[in-house]
Scaffold this motif. Sequence first.
Motif, short mmCIF file in Angstrom:
data_model
loop_
_atom_site.label_atom_id
_atom_site.label_comp_id
_atom_site.label_asym_id
_atom_site.label_seq_id
_atom_site.Cartn_x
_atom_site.Cartn_y
_atom_site.Cartn_z
N GLY A 82 52.97 48.89 46.52
CA GLY A 82 53.46 49.62 45.36
C GLY A 82 54.95 49.41 45.14
O GLY A 82 55.64 48.79 45.96
N LEU A 83 55.42 49.92 44.02
CA LEU A 83 56.84 49.86 43.66
C LEU A 83 57.41 51.27 43.63
O LEU A 83 56.75 52.21 43.20
CB LEU A 83 57.03 49.24 42.27
N SER A 89 56.69 48.89 34.69
CA SER A 89 55.30 49.31 34.63
C SER A 89 54.38 48.11 34.34
O SER A 89 53.32 47.96 34.96
CB SER A 89 55.12 50.38 33.56
N ALA A 105 54.07 45.93 37.44
CA ALA A 105 53.17 46.55 38.40
C ALA A 105 51.71 46.32 38.01
O ALA A 105 50.88 45.96 38.86
CB ALA A 105 53.47 48.04 38.52
N ASN A 106 51.40 46.52 36.75
CA ASN A 106 50.02 46.32 36.29
C ASN A 106 49.57 44.88 36.47
O ASN A 106 48.43 44.61 36.88
CB ASN A 106 49.89 46.73 34.82
N LEU A 155 49.87 46.70 41.48
CA LEU A 155 50.70 47.56 42.31
C LEU A 155 50.71 48.98 41.76
O LEU A 155 50.72 49.17 40.54
CB LEU A 155 52.14 47.04 42.34
N THR A 202 52.81 52.59 41.23
CA THR A 202 54.22 52.85 40.94
C THR A 202 54.62 54.27 41.35
O THR A 202 53.83 55.20 41.23
CB THR A 202 54.55 52.67 39.45
#
Length: 383
Positions: A191-192, A208, A211-212, A216, A218
Amino acid sequence: MTDSILKLCGHLFMNALRFGYFRQTGKAGKPQALSLEVTHRCIAKCIMCNIWKIPEHVEDMSLKRWVAFLSSDLFSELIELDITGGEPFLRKDLADLIGEICRLKKENFTKLKSIAITTNGLLTGRVLEASKSILENLRPANLDLVMVCAMDAVGPIHDRVRCYPDAWKRVHETISGLKNLRDQYPNLIIGLKTTVLPINVNELEAISSYANENGLFTIISPCIITPARYLNPDRSEDLAFDGKMKRAMIDFFRSDAFRWSFHAEALARYLETGIMKKPCTCGFNYLFVRSTGEMLLCPLMGQSPGNIHDDSVTTLFHGQKARRIRRRIGKSPECLSCTEPGLERYALPYQGLHYLFILVKQGRKDFLNLHRHMGLNKYFESG
């Protein structure tokens, strides 16, 4: 309602009764979540954090001392363990520490489900080498490794936040390497973690999307000013958000990206009202230990029940000073402005009542989606 929902409601109701007693008395059960600042050392000099300013001569606790601390019977109910810093991967014995935790799991940590490590991702080679070793230890122990990489922008603004050249390039390479490891180890979750600052408010959509695209999760939350965890009260003025920035964050946190995030809605309400309202059980089922051995029931409150070098963790956790601090949880000025992400994850199951209200408000389907998204099912599983 299904039997599982009825059973969950029963657990939450009993938890609410127990927590009500704890709130009145200042007493506590055993910790279910624990954060360890295994080092204060860091190669970044982030604009929102002064941990890196702690003098080099201040020693981190040794591996032997951490293992002795973790061997306490107080942690028999532990479900989640968080490793943080500074930069944890600056410890060359980090994989050894995780190995010792795996050894302790059979008798001491029978309920432990996951170990999370927060990293700035700048030491790519060391992070990937150690992570592979850690994953080899965690697999037979049936434990998840949650790797949380700090990312404050997709591009050069991240370098400016971290005050480190090529910081964005390095963390991107680290994430790419971790994704390759994830193909081999299904117990790796990546994750972030983004600290929202005036400099990066307009970068949140890009983070965002990144991440998608990379699969990942968030953790995105505004910076926190505190003399405790981040040692940064001197940054209160230059890290303040103006009205336009707050409006942009409110819109972001209420976007579809956060449909199942309890924290996002709490943040949006806080940005509108200036008062944070969310359940907190810091000190009741959670504690934080600094690299020096100082114990904090809440990482944002400066009051400490003591140092584990001077007394046992059980004595400190259940002592009179800890009880006095616990009675202030949820009422102190720090609590009214707390945007620390994740703490409510430990609070919702333990406090019980608030989570029951969410179930009634959202209905079974949406509630179960939130329940699974936040990973709270692990707080109701045995063994």
